[in-house]
Design an enzyme around this catalytic site. Sequence first.
Site, short mmCIF file in Angstrom:
data_model
loop_
_atom_site.label_atom_id
_atom_site.label_comp_id
_atom_site.label_asym_id
_atom_site.label_seq_id
_atom_site.Cartn_x
_atom_site.Cartn_y
_atom_site.Cartn_z
N HIS A 176 13.81 5.65 42.31
CA HIS A 176 12.76 6.35 41.53
C HIS A 176 12.38 5.59 40.25
CE1 HIS A 176 15.98 8.37 39.03
NE2 HIS A 176 15.03 8.31 38.13
N ASP A 224 18.41 7.37 46.77
CA ASP A 224 17.75 6.91 45.54
C ASP A 224 18.39 5.59 45.10
OD1 ASP A 224 16.22 6.83 43.29
OD2 ASP A 224 17.33 8.41 42.21
N SER A 320 18.57 6.62 34.00
CA SER A 320 18.42 6.47 35.45
C SER A 320 18.47 5.02 35.87
CB SER A 320 17.07 7.03 35.89
OG SER A 320 17.17 8.41 36.04
C1 4AZ Z 1 16.33 11.62 34.32
O1 4AZ Z 1 15.38 12.33 34.09
C2 4AZ Z 1 17.72 12.25 34.39
N1 4AZ Z 1 21.90 14.81 33.50
C3 4AZ Z 1 18.81 11.45 34.62
C4 4AZ Z 1 20.07 12.02 34.69
C5 4AZ Z 1 20.22 13.38 34.51
C6 4AZ Z 1 19.13 14.18 34.27
C7 4AZ Z 1 17.87 13.60 34.23
C8 4AZ Z 1 21.60 13.96 34.58
O2 4AZ Z 1 16.21 10.41 34.49
#
Ligand code: 4AZ
Length: 378
Positions: A176, A224, A320
């Site tokens: 993503h 992912d 992420s």
């Molecule tokens: C994000 O939006 C995201 N708490 C990544 C990790 C988590 C929540 C959101 C986990 O990239």
Amino acid sequence: MWPVLTLDFNIFSTNDSFHCVNGKYIPQRKTCNGVNDCGDQSDELCCKGCRGKSFLCKSGVCIPNKYKCNGEMDCITGEDEIGCKEKTELLTANMNAEETEFLTANMNAERKWIKSLLPKLSCGVKPRLPARRKRVIGGRPAEVGDFPWQVAIKENEKINCGGIYIGGCWILTAAHCVSISKVHRYQIWTSFLHWLRPEDDIIVQLAKQIIIHENYNGKTYENDIALIELKRRPNQKECVLPNSVPACVPWSPYLFQPNDRCTISGWGREKDNQKVYSLHWGEVNLIGNCSRFYPGRYFEKKMECAGMDDGSIDACQGDSGGPLVCKDVNNVTYVWGVVSWGENCGKSEFPGVYTKVANYFDWISHHIGRSLISQYNI
Ligand code: 4AZ
């Protein structure tokens, strides 16, 4: 995963006989004793303790005591070779070049000798000892050299995601985080800590190719996972990333287990959605049975959950694609997860969800070549 254990030693047992996976029955007292009585080893798996002269691996496998300190890792996480005196006289010592032409019928010796000739893969070990400091949301600033596998993926002057260097010219990240049509826009920053105060030796690389998992589902976040191949510099055959160290790619989903303590890192949001300008890190526990938090949305084979009971440490937006790494008993670091998703950030009832990298070992090695990521190829 195997069903939950209910009996003292092994599963699949009636009171006095044990039903092997291959259909054979053996007496219950012969399970978990380090001897392969079933013939398929199923009587030595999922043990809570070991009988007689056998040793319990962290993974629940009983191995004979004589395999301890024999110079070969028999437990998948290597604890049978920890704390041994220098007893590792691999057969290379008494097998010189001439002798190799007259290999004996001793197949075990031959196997060990061939294994000792394999190239040793260098991953997951930092060049210097990390500073011993205890312990993203609730994280702490990292110092130079703490996370040599961490990279930042920059797009349009923003760091949207992290990534993990896994060797050669390859970065692992979340599907993503990237799109194939934007391949020319990404900059991969390595040896980089502070957003507003970049170090002098920061390395910026461009992407040559993006490979997104063919079954990535943007709605459910299944699969992912993506790979970025870096562009080689002109006249260079290989990618040279000074100060970077690849994290090892785990080859088995049993290497780490619920309650193991692992580490997350990234430039993602802090508590109250605050922006973070320096690389932060924190320790989290692997969490089993995560469907209880995310019914119908958590896919056991593809995802991993991690967090703290009180939610105090968590990945968040911007983290992420970055790493959840775990260390084995030999202090070798594996990329166990890729930060993927979660409901909110830092909430105890909603742990962070990660792509479970071990279950993508074949996918990764198919694309980047097995020799680059694994020494376990015989
Ligand atoms: C994000 O939006 C995201 N708490 C990544 C990790 C988590 C929540 C959101 C986990 O990239």
